[in-house]
Design an enzyme around this catalytic site. Structure first.
Site, short mmCIF file in Angstrom:
data_model
loop_
_atom_site.label_atom_id
_atom_site.label_comp_id
_atom_site.label_asym_id
_atom_site.label_seq_id
_atom_site.Cartn_x
_atom_site.Cartn_y
_atom_site.Cartn_z
N GLY A 40 0.83 -1.22 0.00
CA GLY A 40 0.00 0.00 0.00
C GLY A 40 0.85 1.26 0.00
N GLY A 41 2.13 1.12 0.42
CA GLY A 41 3.08 2.23 0.33
C GLY A 41 2.67 3.45 1.15
N GLU A 205 4.67 30.01 5.24
CA GLU A 205 4.88 29.66 3.82
C GLU A 205 5.90 30.63 3.22
OE1 GLU A 205 3.99 27.38 1.32
OE2 GLU A 205 5.22 28.72 0.12
N VAL A 270 7.52 20.60 3.43
CA VAL A 270 8.08 21.47 2.39
C VAL A 270 8.34 20.69 1.10
CG1 VAL A 270 9.08 23.15 3.99
CG2 VAL A 270 10.41 21.13 3.35
N HIS A 443 -30.58 17.17 -10.92
CA HIS A 443 -31.01 18.21 -9.99
C HIS A 443 -31.54 17.56 -8.71
CE1 HIS A 443 -32.68 21.99 -8.58
NE2 HIS A 443 -33.79 21.32 -8.26
P1 FAD Z 1 4.88 4.95 -2.49
O1 FAD Z 1 3.44 4.96 -2.17
O2 FAD Z 1 5.78 5.84 -1.73
O3 FAD Z 1 5.36 3.44 -2.30
C1 FAD Z 1 6.69 3.06 -2.45
C2 FAD Z 1 6.92 1.77 -1.69
O4 FAD Z 1 8.21 1.28 -2.02
C3 FAD Z 1 6.89 1.93 -0.17
O5 FAD Z 1 5.96 1.03 0.39
C4 FAD Z 1 8.31 1.61 0.27
O6 FAD Z 1 8.38 0.93 1.52
C5 FAD Z 1 8.79 0.71 -0.86
N1 FAD Z 1 10.25 0.72 -1.06
C6 FAD Z 1 11.06 1.80 -1.17
N2 FAD Z 1 12.34 1.41 -1.39
C7 FAD Z 1 12.32 0.06 -1.41
C8 FAD Z 1 13.32 -0.92 -1.61
N3 FAD Z 1 14.59 -0.59 -1.85
N4 FAD Z 1 12.97 -2.22 -1.56
C9 FAD Z 1 11.67 -2.59 -1.34
N5 FAD Z 1 10.68 -1.69 -1.16
C10 FAD Z 1 11.00 -0.40 -1.20
N6 FAD Z 1 -1.62 11.62 -3.49
C11 FAD Z 1 -2.83 11.72 -4.06
O7 FAD Z 1 -2.97 11.44 -5.25
N7 FAD Z 1 -3.92 12.13 -3.33
C12 FAD Z 1 -3.82 12.45 -2.03
O8 FAD Z 1 -4.82 12.81 -1.40
C13 FAD Z 1 -2.55 12.34 -1.40
N8 FAD Z 1 -2.40 12.62 -0.09
C14 FAD Z 1 -1.18 12.47 0.50
C15 FAD Z 1 -1.05 12.78 1.84
C16 FAD Z 1 0.17 12.64 2.47
C17 FAD Z 1 0.29 12.96 3.94
C18 FAD Z 1 1.29 12.18 1.73
C19 FAD Z 1 2.62 11.99 2.40
C20 FAD Z 1 1.18 11.88 0.38
C21 FAD Z 1 -0.06 12.03 -0.26
N9 FAD Z 1 -0.22 11.77 -1.60
C22 FAD Z 1 -1.45 11.91 -2.19
C23 FAD Z 1 0.90 11.31 -2.45
C24 FAD Z 1 0.82 9.78 -2.65
O9 FAD Z 1 0.89 9.14 -1.39
C25 FAD Z 1 1.98 9.32 -3.53
O10 FAD Z 1 1.93 10.04 -4.75
C26 FAD Z 1 1.89 7.84 -3.84
O11 FAD Z 1 1.89 7.06 -2.67
C27 FAD Z 1 3.06 7.42 -4.73
O12 FAD Z 1 2.97 6.07 -5.00
P2 FAD Z 1 4.28 5.23 -5.35
O13 FAD Z 1 3.79 3.85 -5.65
O14 FAD Z 1 5.07 5.93 -6.37
O15 FAD Z 1 5.16 5.24 -4.03
P1 NAD Z 2 4.12 20.92 -1.60
O1 NAD Z 2 5.10 21.03 -2.69
O2 NAD Z 2 2.68 20.77 -1.93
O3 NAD Z 2 4.22 22.21 -0.66
C1 NAD Z 2 5.42 22.60 -0.07
C2 NAD Z 2 5.28 24.06 0.31
O4 NAD Z 2 6.35 24.41 1.17
C3 NAD Z 2 5.35 25.00 -0.89
O5 NAD Z 2 4.25 25.87 -0.87
C4 NAD Z 2 6.68 25.73 -0.70
O6 NAD Z 2 6.65 27.06 -1.18
C5 NAD Z 2 6.84 25.69 0.82
N1 NAD Z 2 8.22 25.77 1.31
C6 NAD Z 2 9.33 25.17 0.82
N2 NAD Z 2 10.40 25.44 1.60
C7 NAD Z 2 9.95 26.21 2.63
C8 NAD Z 2 10.56 26.79 3.79
N3 NAD Z 2 11.87 26.63 4.03
N4 NAD Z 2 9.80 27.53 4.63
C9 NAD Z 2 8.46 27.70 4.39
N5 NAD Z 2 7.84 27.16 3.31
C10 NAD Z 2 8.56 26.42 2.45
O7 NAD Z 2 4.65 19.73 -0.66
P2 NAD Z 2 3.95 18.87 0.47
O8 NAD Z 2 2.79 19.59 1.05
O9 NAD Z 2 5.04 18.41 1.35
O10 NAD Z 2 3.40 17.64 -0.36
C11 NAD Z 2 4.30 16.82 -1.09
C12 NAD Z 2 3.62 16.19 -2.27
O11 NAD Z 2 2.72 15.19 -1.84
C13 NAD Z 2 2.76 17.15 -3.08
O12 NAD Z 2 3.51 17.87 -4.01
C14 NAD Z 2 1.81 16.22 -3.75
O13 NAD Z 2 2.44 15.73 -4.91
C15 NAD Z 2 1.64 15.10 -2.74
N6 NAD Z 2 0.36 15.27 -2.00
C16 NAD Z 2 -0.80 15.31 -2.71
C17 NAD Z 2 -2.00 15.48 -2.05
C18 NAD Z 2 -3.27 15.50 -2.84
O14 NAD Z 2 -3.25 15.11 -3.99
N7 NAD Z 2 -4.37 15.94 -2.28
C19 NAD Z 2 -2.03 15.62 -0.69
C20 NAD Z 2 -0.84 15.58 0.00
C21 NAD Z 2 0.35 15.40 -0.67
#
Ligand code: FAD
Ligand code: NAD
Length: 464
Positions: A40-41, A205, A270, A443
């Protein structure tokens, strides 16, 4: 030392990797997926799903507080309390159900899952360190899907009161004061949730506005709601480090003023960086670009038989992009002639109100040389929005002037994330304004605002 071969090896079982593995298995390919932590990552364990669960709980709490303060709907209630430890346990239950489901789907697709950490010995040999020892895998094709990790600020390392999103999603008590460094996706989604739980939240920010990737028209309703929730937003402000006594965060404002913000907890959001280090790619000469693995339109890396998908390939780091790439690459390995031909990757920010952007904004369309028309329709004129007490926000449609081809759709409003798939469908199917305007929209729904935005772009809106 155990050695085996396979047709497809997937490294990482996040949304990119597990989808690639399931599809490869469904196509009859002998497939192995290696996962160092949990299936699930990031997405299922510490990202999309847990954050949306927390956001939902915070919304419910905020709504209960609101009901206790006003009985405008004729509902009287007493002030609610929050037991965050129970909220987190509920969230963990959802995560377990989903990750268990992924393991089941992998088994059903006859994929072998190995719990261990993968590293390349050479382009054709992968070494997996497991609890039982080292396994050698010789795959025909390898898909790197190792995802991303939170960026750590060197002057504000994670630990103690300084948290990444992972620790924030596991807090069992609501902090009194929370300073969020970075007003992007994660900072605003989680910052809003903790403000609703009752924390005093300050968002720091560096850029001139929150969510700098979206235009001001889209972020304005979010900024207004943050102000209403009592969140202090400090733009043009940079974090410097913990104060000498460790009680607060020292920040520098655009004019050079230095301030210390009191903080029980500090959430640093960030950005995220591709997790490509430690795989041994440098020695293999795989081409990288700003820390990400460079890929072509078939997710091929610079090395034959080696593919990369998802966050490890850089922006946009979104789960649905990773999944779509995973599905495509499995098909390619099975011999299908596929290429990345998506017109748009929808982006949703689960703030309050939510923001959706699919395709080009008016400014992006103009910068790309298009002569455009656009329609902008507010939720204020929508019966459904009124009846659910959320009239803030709008839908905006951008179309090419010459033939009305829809180039982009954006929205901001409560619940608009659920409209995003329809926006993407319109773009992928090459919809014209007339197609959207001529489709019966149910609607009373918020979707009627999409139809009205198309009618507005055509100069014939009905309900305004
Ligand atoms: P990941 O989900 O990061 O999975 C990678 C996997 O590889 C991990 O399980 C890791 O353990 C494994 N791995 C790494 N290195 C190795 C290795 N050497 N050997 C074996 N296994 C390894 N995206 C959205 O689209 N919508 C959202 O609402 C959203 N919300 C988010 C909220 C938060 C708080 C965060 C942190 C991220 C969010 N994201 C969201 C981003 C989203 O989680 C990622 O874009 C997505 O998980 C990427 O998928 P991936 O398969 O590339 O990698
Ligand atoms: P982000 O890139 O969305 O935001 C980082 C923010 O930090 C930017 O606005 C940047 O200007 C600011 N910043 C950078 N350095 C700073 C500093 N030194 N001091 C103050 N502000 C600073 O990154 P994130 O919120 O960490 O999320 C990471 C990634 O995860 C996103 O880019 C997105 O791809 C993914 N994500 C997606 C969703 C979603 O799809 N709803 C939700 C969460 C995360």
């Amino acid at each position: 030392m155990n050695q085996r071969s396979c047709k497809a090896l997937v490294i990482g079982a996040g949304p990119g990797g597990y989808v690639a593995a399931i599809r490869a298995g469904q196509l009859g390919l002998d497939t192995i997926v290696v996962e160092a932590e949990r299936p699930g990552g990031t997405c299922l364990n510490i990202g999309c799903i847990p954050s949306k669960a927390l956001i939902h709980a915070a919304e419910e709490f905020e709504s209960a507080k609101h009901r206790a303060e006003t009985n405008a709907l004729g509902i009287s209630a007493s002030a609610p309390t929050i037991d965050l430890a129970r909220t987190i346990a509920w969230k963990d239950g959802i995560v377990q159900r989903l990750t268990g489901g992924v393991s089941g789907l992998l088994r059903k697709a006859k994929v072998t899952t190995i719990h261990g950490t993968a590293k390349f010995r050479d382009g054709r040999t992968v070494e997996v360190t497991t609890a039982e020892g080292v396994e050698i895998i010789k795959p025909e094709h390898t898909i790197i899907a190792t995802g991303s990790a939170a960026v750590e600020l060197p002057f504000l390392p994670f630990g103690g009161k300084v948290m990444s999103s992972t620790e924030a999603l596991a807090l069992t008590e609501v902090p009194k004061s929370l300073v969020v460094v970075g007003g992007g996706y994660i900072g605003l989604e989680l910052g809003t949730a903790f403000a609703k739980f009752g924390a005093q939240v300050t968002i720091v920010e560096a850029a001139g506005k929150i969510l700098p990737q979206y235009d001001s028209e889209l972020t304005r309703p979010v900024a207004a709601r943050l102000a209403h929730l009592g969140v202090e937003v400090m733009t043009g402000t940079k974090a410097k480090g913990l104060s000498p006594d460790g009680a607060g965060l020292v920040v520098t404002q655009a004019d050079g003023t230095e301030l210390t913000l009191p903080a029980d907890k500090i959430l640093v959001t960030v950005g995220r960086r591709p997790r490509a280090d430690g795989l041994g790619l440098e020695a293999m000469g795989v081409t990288m670009e700003r820390g990400a693995i460079r890929i072509d339109e078939r997710c091929r890396t610079s090395m034959r038989g080696l593919y990369a998908i998802g966050d490890v390939t850089g922006e946009p780091m979104l789960a649905h992009r990773a999944m779509a790439q995973g599905e495509m690459v499995a098909d390619i390995i099975a011999g299908e002639n596929r290429v990345w031909d998506k017109i748009a990757i929808p982006a949703v920010c689960f703030t309050d109100p939510e923001i959706v952007s699919v395709g080009l904004s008016p400014d992006e369309a103009k910068a790309a040389g298009h002569d455009v028309v656009f329609g902008h329709f507010p939720f204020q004129a929508n019966g459904r929005a009124m009846s659910v007490e959320r009239e803030d926000g709008f839908v905006r449609i951008v179309a090419r002037k010459s033939d009305h081809l829809v180039l982009g759709v954006q929205a901001v409003g409560a619940g608009v994330s659920e409209l995003s798939s329809g926006f993407a469908l319109a773009l992928e199917m090459g919809a014209r304004l007339e197609d959207i305007a001529g489709t019966i929209h149910t609607h009373p729904t918020r979707g009627e605002v999409v139809q009205e935005a198309a009618l507005k772009a055509l100069g014939r809106a009905l309900h305004i």
